[in-house]
Motif scaffolding. Structure first.
Motif, PDB file in Angstrom:
ATOM      1  N   LEU A 190       4.953   8.957  -0.877  1.00  0.00           N
ATOM      2  CA  LEU A 190       3.701   9.302  -1.559  1.00  0.00           C
ATOM      3  C   LEU A 190       2.607   8.256  -1.423  1.00  0.00           C
ATOM      4  O   LEU A 190       1.432   8.585  -1.580  1.00  0.00           O
ATOM      5  N   ARG A 191       2.957   7.004  -1.182  1.00  0.00           N
ATOM      6  CA  ARG A 191       1.984   5.926  -1.259  1.00  0.00           C
ATOM      7  C   ARG A 191       2.023   5.037  -0.021  1.00  0.00           C
ATOM      8  O   ARG A 191       3.070   4.837   0.584  1.00  0.00           O
ATOM      9  N   SER A 192       0.861   4.476   0.300  1.00  0.00           N
ATOM     10  CA  SER A 192       0.742   3.439   1.322  1.00  0.00           C
ATOM     11  C   SER A 192      -0.007   2.266   0.704  1.00  0.00           C
ATOM     12  O   SER A 192      -1.113   2.437   0.179  1.00  0.00           O
ATOM     13  N   ALA A 193       0.594   1.085   0.748  1.00  0.00           N
ATOM     14  CA  ALA A 193      -0.050  -0.085   0.142  1.00  0.00           C
ATOM     15  C   ALA A 193      -1.402  -0.362   0.787  1.00  0.00           C
ATOM     16  O   ALA A 193      -2.381  -0.662   0.092  1.00  0.00           O
ATOM     17  N   ASN A 194      -1.473  -0.283   2.113  1.00  0.00           N
ATOM     18  CA  ASN A 194      -2.741  -0.563   2.787  1.00  0.00           C
ATOM     19  C   ASN A 194      -3.817   0.432   2.382  1.00  0.00           C
ATOM     20  O   ASN A 194      -4.984   0.068   2.183  1.00  0.00           O
ATOM     21  N   GLU A 195      -3.443   1.701   2.273  1.00  0.00           N
ATOM     22  CA  GLU A 195      -4.432   2.707   1.873  1.00  0.00           C
ATOM     23  C   GLU A 195      -4.897   2.461   0.449  1.00  0.00           C
ATOM     24  O   GLU A 195      -6.100   2.612   0.136  1.00  0.00           O
ATOM     25  N   LEU A 196      -3.988   2.082  -0.447  1.00  0.00           N
ATOM     26  CA  LEU A 196      -4.366   1.782  -1.824  1.00  0.00           C
ATOM     27  C   LEU A 196      -5.336   0.604  -1.875  1.00  0.00           C
ATOM     28  O   LEU A 196      -6.324   0.621  -2.620  1.00  0.00           O
ATOM     29  N   ILE A 197      -5.052  -0.432  -1.087  1.00  0.00           N
ATOM     30  CA  ILE A 197      -5.934  -1.602  -1.038  1.00  0.00           C
ATOM     31  C   ILE A 197      -7.322  -1.206  -0.545  1.00  0.00           C
ATOM     32  O   ILE A 197      -8.345  -1.593  -1.123  1.00  0.00           O
ATOM     33  N   ASN A 198      -7.367  -0.413   0.515  1.00  0.00           N
ATOM     34  CA  ASN A 198      -8.642   0.043   1.078  1.00  0.00           C
ATOM     35  C   ASN A 198      -9.421   0.848   0.045  1.00  0.00           C
ATOM     36  O   ASN A 198     -10.610   0.636  -0.185  1.00  0.00           O
ATOM     37  N   THR A 199      -8.730   1.777  -0.607  1.00  0.00           N
ATOM     38  CA  THR A 199      -9.376   2.625  -1.607  1.00  0.00           C
ATOM     39  C   THR A 199      -9.891   1.822  -2.795  1.00  0.00           C
ATOM     40  O   THR A 199     -11.014   2.028  -3.272  1.00  0.00           O
ATOM     41  N   ALA A 200      -9.083   0.892  -3.274  1.00  0.00           N
ATOM     42  CA  ALA A 200      -9.415   0.162  -4.494  1.00  0.00           C
ATOM     43  C   ALA A 200     -10.474  -0.914  -4.285  1.00  0.00           C
ATOM     44  O   ALA A 200     -11.297  -1.158  -5.182  1.00  0.00           O
ATOM     45  N   LEU A 201     -10.484  -1.545  -3.099  1.00  0.00           N
ATOM     46  CA  LEU A 201     -11.251  -2.789  -2.964  1.00  0.00           C
ATOM     47  C   LEU A 201     -12.340  -2.782  -1.905  1.00  0.00           C
ATOM     48  O   LEU A 201     -13.210  -3.656  -1.924  1.00  0.00           O
ATOM     49  N   ALA A 202     -12.308  -1.845  -0.958  1.00  0.00           N
ATOM     50  CA  ALA A 202     -13.361  -1.830   0.057  1.00  0.00           C
ATOM     51  C   ALA A 202     -14.665  -1.294  -0.545  1.00  0.00           C
ATOM     52  O   ALA A 202     -14.630  -0.369  -1.370  1.00  0.00           O
ATOM     53  N   PRO A 203     -15.811  -1.868  -0.149  1.00  0.00           N
ATOM     54  CA  PRO A 203     -15.978  -3.024   0.731  1.00  0.00           C
ATOM     55  C   PRO A 203     -15.450  -4.296   0.075  1.00  0.00           C
ATOM     56  O   PRO A 203     -15.694  -4.537  -1.104  1.00  0.00           O
ATOM     57  N   TYR A 204     -14.715  -5.084   0.839  1.00  0.00           N
ATOM     58  CA  TYR A 204     -13.965  -6.199   0.288  1.00  0.00           C
ATOM     59  C   TYR A 204     -14.865  -7.367  -0.121  1.00  0.00           C
ATOM     60  O   TYR A 204     -15.855  -7.665   0.549  1.00  0.00           O
ATOM     61  N   PRO A 205     -14.491  -8.052  -1.214  1.00  0.00           N
ATOM     62  CA  PRO A 205     -15.207  -9.286  -1.581  1.00  0.00           C
ATOM     63  C   PRO A 205     -15.130 -10.302  -0.440  1.00  0.00           C
ATOM     64  O   PRO A 205     -14.137 -10.356   0.293  1.00  0.00           O
ATOM     65  N   ASP A 206     -16.161 -11.108  -0.306  1.00  0.00           N
ATOM     66  CA  ASP A 206     -16.219 -12.064   0.804  1.00  0.00           C
ATOM     67  C   ASP A 206     -15.077 -13.069   0.776  1.00  0.00           C
ATOM     68  O   ASP A 206     -14.654 -13.561   1.828  1.00  0.00           O
ATOM     69  N   ASP A 207     -14.572 -13.378  -0.428  1.00  0.00           N
ATOM     70  CA  ASP A 207     -13.541 -14.408  -0.509  1.00  0.00           C
ATOM     71  C   ASP A 207     -12.125 -13.846  -0.467  1.00  0.00           C
ATOM     72  O   ASP A 207     -11.153 -14.588  -0.563  1.00  0.00           O
ATOM     73  N   LEU A 208     -11.977 -12.527  -0.332  1.00  0.00           N
ATOM     74  CA  LEU A 208     -10.647 -11.927  -0.343  1.00  0.00           C
ATOM     75  C   LEU A 208      -9.956 -12.093   1.001  1.00  0.00           C
ATOM     76  O   LEU A 208     -10.520 -11.781   2.047  1.00  0.00           O
ATOM     77  N   VAL A 209      -8.726 -12.597   0.968  1.00  0.00           N
ATOM     78  CA  VAL A 209      -7.916 -12.768   2.168  1.00  0.00           C
ATOM     79  C   VAL A 209      -6.741 -11.798   2.094  1.00  0.00           C
ATOM     80  O   VAL A 209      -5.948 -11.829   1.149  1.00  0.00           O
ATOM     81  N   LEU A 210      -6.638 -10.934   3.095  1.00  0.00           N
ATOM     82  CA  LEU A 210      -5.535  -9.991   3.195  1.00  0.00           C
ATOM     83  C   LEU A 210      -4.577 -10.498   4.276  1.00  0.00           C
ATOM     84  O   LEU A 210      -4.949 -10.636   5.440  1.00  0.00           O
ATOM     85  N   THR A 211      -3.353 -10.763   3.867  1.00  0.00           N
ATOM     86  CA  THR A 211      -2.310 -11.225   4.784  1.00  0.00           C
ATOM     87  C   THR A 211      -1.356 -10.075   5.046  1.00  0.00           C
ATOM     88  O   THR A 211      -0.912  -9.410   4.108  1.00  0.00           O
ATOM     89  N   THR A 212      -1.029  -9.833   6.307  1.00  0.00           N
ATOM     90  CA  THR A 212      -0.108  -8.755   6.631  1.00  0.00           C
ATOM     91  C   THR A 212       0.972  -9.253   7.568  1.00  0.00           C
ATOM     92  O   THR A 212       0.973 -10.422   7.968  1.00  0.00           O
ATOM     93  N   LYS A 213       1.908  -8.371   7.899  1.00  0.00           N
ATOM     94  CA  LYS A 213       3.065  -8.750   8.705  1.00  0.00           C
ATOM     95  C   LYS A 213       3.281  -7.764   9.835  1.00  0.00           C
ATOM     96  O   LYS A 213       3.070  -6.561   9.666  1.00  0.00           O
ATOM     97  N   VAL A 214       3.712  -8.288  10.975  1.00  0.00           N
ATOM     98  CA  VAL A 214       4.127  -7.455  12.102  1.00  0.00           C
ATOM     99  C   VAL A 214       5.430  -8.023  12.645  1.00  0.00           C
ATOM    100  O   VAL A 214       5.886  -9.076  12.228  1.00  0.00           O
ATOM    101  N   GLY A 215       6.006  -7.315  13.597  1.00  0.00           N
ATOM    102  CA  GLY A 215       7.311  -7.707  14.126  1.00  0.00           C
ATOM    103  C   GLY A 215       8.369  -6.773  13.589  1.00  0.00           C
ATOM    104  O   GLY A 215       9.205  -6.253  14.326  1.00  0.00           O
ATOM    105  N   THR A 216       8.323  -6.566  12.292  1.00  0.00           N
ATOM    106  CA  THR A 216       9.082  -5.508  11.635  1.00  0.00           C
ATOM    107  C   THR A 216       8.124  -4.364  11.340  1.00  0.00           C
ATOM    108  O   THR A 216       6.967  -4.593  11.000  1.00  0.00           O
ATOM    109  N   GLY A 217       8.595  -3.139  11.465  1.00  0.00           N
ATOM    110  CA  GLY A 217       7.779  -1.975  11.153  1.00  0.00           C
ATOM    111  C   GLY A 217       8.664  -0.809  10.762  1.00  0.00           C
ATOM    112  O   GLY A 217       9.892  -0.951  10.655  1.00  0.00           O
ATOM    113  N   ARG A 218       8.045   0.323  10.524  1.00  0.00           N
ATOM    114  CA  ARG A 218       8.800   1.539  10.209  1.00  0.00           C
ATOM    115  C   ARG A 218       8.155   2.704  10.939  1.00  0.00           C
ATOM    116  O   ARG A 218       6.925   2.777  11.065  1.00  0.00           O
TER     117      ARG A 218
END
Length: 298
Positions: free
Chosen positions: A68-96
């Motif tokens: 039902l949910r995607s964390a990235n989509e929730l972040i985009n919906t809740a916070l975009a356009p993003y504050p200038d000082d916000l840092v989003l850290t993500t991960k790759v190498g593992t996926g689904r």
């Protein structure tokens, strides 16, 4: 403990980005601790309230999703356009894959696909920080990360990534990654009684000016280094409860405060989908443990 602001624990610099040391992990936004679905409106509220409370470092991943949910989509919906000082850290190498089955990315093109997927979902031109996460479990048994980290370094040169980090790694991976490109953070499972063998990695990060970012630091875990040798987890729980009573704090706040006391380069990213728990976690940034507290906790 009256201050409720993420900046109460101080700041650290990830490359050229300054963040408050108390951040937020996004995984718990997609489901509750028991695996049941999260409430979408409440998850959005948590993200917006986190930013209001001074959180400017959010850890996420494109593979943080449920039916039902995607964390990235929730972040985009809740916070975009993003504050200038916000840092989003993500991960790759593992996926689904779309079915939810875990997969690994090993080639440059596979890694590029995961990077671009995060960019699309978050609505960014490039990613602030990308961690190469090795292993689909916690055994860290994947050997060298050289080829994959070199691929990410090339994507960084292309402008898709601002800064690089590594996750779920051993000490040998830190040295290997540093020989390839600058590393701004190391993200491992670590806490008062969780993987205390990584005290060595934490120390190396301090010496190299690298952020050490524990995940799952609030919960208990396998027996680690504690002040009491017998029944370490139970002894740690008793010690945490005693310290919590001294400060009028919760056990979770004490465990978070202990994490932040492990060095000015240590960042905390507790996850929650509950606004009350969010405020409790952020308030832990202002909890100052005494030398007596730290000695008891071990």
């Amino acid at each position: 403990m009256t201050t409720i602001h993420a900046g109460a624990a101080g700041t650290w610099t990830l490359g050229d980005r300054t963040v408050n040391r108390l951040g937020l992990g996004a995984m718990r936004l997609i489901s509750k601790a028991d695996g049941s679905p999260s409430d979408r409106a409440q998850a959005v509220e948590v993200l917006q309230q986190a930013v209001e409370l001074g959180v400017n470092h959010i850890d996420t991943a494109s593979f943080y999703f449920s039916s039902l949910r995607s964390a990235n989509e929730l972040i985009n919906t809740a916070l975009a356009p993003y504050p200038d000082d916000l840092v989003l850290t993500t991960k790759v190498g593992t996926g689904r894959d779309p079915s939810g089955a875990f997969i690994g990315a090993h080639t440059k093109e596979e890694l590029r696909g995961q990077v671009e997927e995060n960019i699309r979902q978050l609505g960014l031109d490039r990613l602030d920080v990308v961690n190469l996460r090795i292993g689909l479990d916690l055994e860290r048994g994947e050997g060298s990360l050289k080829a994959r980290f070199e691929a990410l370094a090339e994507l960084r040169e292309e402008g898709l990534i601002r800064h690089l980090g590594i996750s779920n790694v051993g000490l040998e991976h830190v040295e290997e990654a540093l020989s390839i490109a600058p590393v701004v953070c190391v993200q491992n499972q670590y806490g008062l009684t969780i993987r205390r063998e990584d005290d060595a990695i934490r120390q190396v990060c301090a010496e190299r000016g690298i952020a050490f970012v524990p995940f799952f630091s609030v919960g208990g875990g396998p027996a680690g280094v504690t002040a009491v040798a017998d029944a370490p987890e139970e002894a740690a729980d008793r010690a945490v409860a005693e310290v919590a009573a001294r400060h009028g704090a919760s056990p979770s706040q004490v465990r978070l405060a202990w994490t932040l006391h492990q060095g000015p380069h240590v960042l905390a990213i507790p996850g929650t989908g509950n606004p009350a728990h969010l405020r409790e976690n952020v308030a832990a940034a202002a909890l100052r443990l005494t030398e007596e507290d730290l000695a008891l906790l071990g």
